[in-house]
Design a protein around this motif. Structure first.
Motif, PDB file in Angstrom:
ATOM      1  N   GLY A  22       0.820  -1.204   0.000  1.00 19.09           N
ATOM      2  CA  GLY A  22       0.000   0.000   0.000  1.00 19.09           C
ATOM      3  C   GLY A  22       0.855   1.256   0.000  1.00 19.09           C
ATOM      4  O   GLY A  22       0.519   2.241  -0.642  1.00 19.09           O
ATOM      5  N   ALA A  23       1.967   1.212   0.706  1.00 18.09           N
ATOM      6  CA  ALA A  23       2.850   2.376   0.790  1.00 18.09           C
ATOM      7  C   ALA A  23       3.757   2.533  -0.419  1.00 18.09           C
ATOM      8  O   ALA A  23       4.000   3.647  -0.871  1.00 18.09           O
ATOM      9  CB  ALA A  23       3.707   2.284   2.055  1.00 18.09           C
ATOM     10  N   TYR A  24       4.264   1.413  -0.968  1.00 21.22           N
ATOM     11  CA  TYR A  24       5.314   1.491  -1.990  1.00 21.22           C
ATOM     12  C   TYR A  24       4.952   0.864  -3.336  1.00 21.22           C
ATOM     13  O   TYR A  24       5.724   0.967  -4.274  1.00 21.22           O
ATOM     14  CB  TYR A  24       6.588   0.808  -1.466  1.00 21.22           C
ATOM     15  N   GLY A  25       3.808   0.209  -3.424  1.00 21.90           N
ATOM     16  CA  GLY A  25       3.458  -0.477  -4.661  1.00 21.90           C
ATOM     17  C   GLY A  25       4.279  -1.736  -4.845  1.00 21.90           C
ATOM     18  O   GLY A  25       5.135  -2.074  -4.020  1.00 21.90           O
ATOM     19  N   LEU A  26       4.027  -2.413  -5.924  1.00 23.65           N
ATOM     20  CA  LEU A  26       4.737  -3.659  -6.209  1.00 23.65           C
ATOM     21  C   LEU A  26       6.213  -3.396  -6.465  1.00 23.65           C
ATOM     22  O   LEU A  26       7.088  -4.057  -5.902  1.00 23.65           O
ATOM     23  CB  LEU A  26       4.091  -4.366  -7.411  1.00 23.65           C
ATOM     24  N   ALA A  27       6.514  -2.403  -7.278  1.00 21.27           N
ATOM     25  CA  ALA A  27       7.907  -2.154  -7.648  1.00 21.27           C
ATOM     26  C   ALA A  27       8.742  -1.670  -6.466  1.00 21.27           C
ATOM     27  O   ALA A  27       9.905  -2.052  -6.329  1.00 21.27           O
ATOM     28  CB  ALA A  27       7.978  -1.143  -8.788  1.00 21.27           C
ATOM     29  N   GLY A  28       8.175  -0.848  -5.598  1.00 17.12           N
ATOM     30  CA  GLY A  28       8.944  -0.270  -4.506  1.00 17.12           C
ATOM     31  C   GLY A  28       8.952  -1.078  -3.221  1.00 17.12           C
ATOM     32  O   GLY A  28       9.728  -0.794  -2.311  1.00 17.12           O
ATOM     33  N   ALA A  29       8.083  -2.054  -3.123  1.00 16.10           N
ATOM     34  CA  ALA A  29       8.019  -2.867  -1.896  1.00 16.10           C
ATOM     35  C   ALA A  29       9.289  -3.682  -1.738  1.00 16.10           C
ATOM     36  O   ALA A  29       9.912  -4.093  -2.713  1.00 16.10           O
ATOM     37  CB  ALA A  29       6.806  -3.791  -1.950  1.00 16.10           C
ATOM     38  N   ALA A  91     -12.012   2.339   5.154  1.00 15.38           N
ATOM     39  CA  ALA A  91     -11.552   1.471   6.237  1.00 15.38           C
ATOM     40  C   ALA A  91     -10.304   0.684   5.858  1.00 15.38           C
ATOM     41  O   ALA A  91      -9.617   0.165   6.729  1.00 15.38           O
ATOM     42  CB  ALA A  91     -12.673   0.511   6.648  1.00 15.38           C
ATOM     43  N   LYS A  92     -10.017   0.593   4.567  1.00 15.29           N
ATOM     44  CA  LYS A  92      -8.880  -0.194   4.087  1.00 15.29           C
ATOM     45  C   LYS A  92      -8.042   0.633   3.109  1.00 15.29           C
ATOM     46  O   LYS A  92      -7.944   0.305   1.934  1.00 15.29           O
ATOM     47  CB  LYS A  92      -9.369  -1.476   3.428  1.00 15.29           C
ATOM     48  N   PRO A  93      -7.441   1.718   3.583  1.00 15.81           N
ATOM     49  CA  PRO A  93      -6.705   2.591   2.661  1.00 15.81           C
ATOM     50  C   PRO A  93      -5.527   1.888   1.982  1.00 15.81           C
ATOM     51  O   PRO A  93      -5.205   2.201   0.831  1.00 15.81           O
ATOM     52  CB  PRO A  93      -6.248   3.749   3.545  1.00 15.81           C
ATOM     53  N   ASP A  94      -4.882   0.951   2.665  1.00 12.86           N
ATOM     54  CA  ASP A  94      -3.769   0.240   2.030  1.00 12.86           C
ATOM     55  C   ASP A  94      -4.257  -0.585   0.848  1.00 12.86           C
ATOM     56  O   ASP A  94      -3.594  -0.653  -0.187  1.00 12.86           O
ATOM     57  CB  ASP A  94      -3.048  -0.675   3.032  1.00 12.86           C
ATOM     58  N   MET A  98      -3.290  -0.195  -2.974  1.00 14.71           N
ATOM     59  CA  MET A  98      -2.776  -1.361  -3.713  1.00 14.71           C
ATOM     60  C   MET A  98      -3.501  -1.538  -5.033  1.00 14.71           C
ATOM     61  O   MET A  98      -2.900  -1.906  -6.040  1.00 14.71           O
ATOM     62  CB  MET A  98      -2.930  -2.642  -2.883  1.00 14.71           C
ATOM     63  N   MET A  99      -4.813  -1.301  -5.026  1.00 12.70           N
ATOM     64  CA  MET A  99      -5.572  -1.436  -6.264  1.00 12.70           C
ATOM     65  C   MET A  99      -5.090  -0.420  -7.298  1.00 12.70           C
ATOM     66  O   MET A  99      -4.965  -0.741  -8.478  1.00 12.70           O
ATOM     67  CB  MET A  99      -7.069  -1.293  -5.989  1.00 12.70           C
ATOM     68  N   ILE A 100      -4.800   0.783  -6.846  1.00  9.61           N
ATOM     69  CA  ILE A 100      -4.288   1.807  -7.759  1.00  9.61           C
ATOM     70  C   ILE A 100      -2.885   1.433  -8.226  1.00  9.61           C
ATOM     71  O   ILE A 100      -2.575   1.512  -9.422  1.00  9.61           O
ATOM     72  CB  ILE A 100      -4.326   3.193  -7.094  1.00  9.61           C
ATOM     73  N   TRP A 101      -2.023   1.006  -7.298  1.00  7.49           N
ATOM     74  CA  TRP A 101      -0.680   0.560  -7.672  1.00  7.49           C
ATOM     75  C   TRP A 101      -0.782  -0.587  -8.679  1.00  7.49           C
ATOM     76  O   TRP A 101      -0.021  -0.631  -9.652  1.00  7.49           O
ATOM     77  CB  TRP A 101       0.100   0.082  -6.446  1.00  7.49           C
TER      78      TRP A 101
END
Length: 191
Positions: A22-29, A91-94, A98-101
């Protein structure tokens, strides 16, 4: 000595992955940050999920399935359904991020297939078609496109220029946005 609880470890990894993706997306995680936050070894994480992409998919799949089962759906009351989706995403911002990422990082086709293959998808589309037959929802809409428009309205405060992600709003501000979502979907449904 008791055997370790595999399901608890997997759940800790999934929970940590939600926050990281949620914080970094797939590439940044980073797998090492996920493992550390989950109090699990990287080797255990890889044993359970294979790789970072598979873990990203596992998190999306799990949360998507839970949302589809958690959110009831009434094709005759799409404005309230959109507000329920808005509240669920608040309630589930992460998960929302993630959906946007996922969209940004090439997962859109997989995400669409995930939605369309879920057992509740056809029930939801059928509910909209019945509401269209009953004259409640404008019959000119393709039901799947109508669902897309609902998501677009709900996600608007995250992706539009000058969007604030619904951060820092008090209850009055959130109530106002719920009414904006409800009214926008109502108007779309009326045609």
């Amino acid at each position: 000595m008791a055997a370790p609880d595999v399901s608890a470890t997997k759940q800790r990894i999934l929970d940590a992955a939600v926050a990281e993706f949620g914080a970094y997306g797939l590439a940044g995680a980073r797998i090492d940050r996920i493992a550390s936050a989950a109090k699990a070894s990287k080797e255990r994480l890889y044993a359970y999920f294979g790789d970072k992409v598979a873990l990203f998919h596992a998190v999306l799949d799990t949360n998507f399935a839970e949302a589809m089962e958690r959110l009831s759906f009434d094709g005759a009351d799409l404005p309230d359904q959109a507000v329920a989706l808005f509240d669920d995403m608040l309630a589930k911002p992460d998960i929302q991020r993630m959906m946007i990422w996922g969209q940004l990082q090439g997962e859109s086709i997989r995400m669409r297939e995930l939605a369309e293959s879920h057992p509740s998808w056809e029930r939801r589309i059928g509910a909209i078609r019945r509401a269209q037959s009953d004259g409640i929802v404008d019959a000119r809409w393709d039901p799947a496109e109508l669902v897309t428009m609902m998501f677009g309205i709900v996600f608007g405060w995250l992706v539009a220029p000058c969007a604030d992600g619904n951060d820092g709003l008090d209850e009055a501000g959130l109530a106002h946005r719920r009414e904006v979502v409800r009214e926008a979907v109502r108007r779309i449904c009326q045609g």
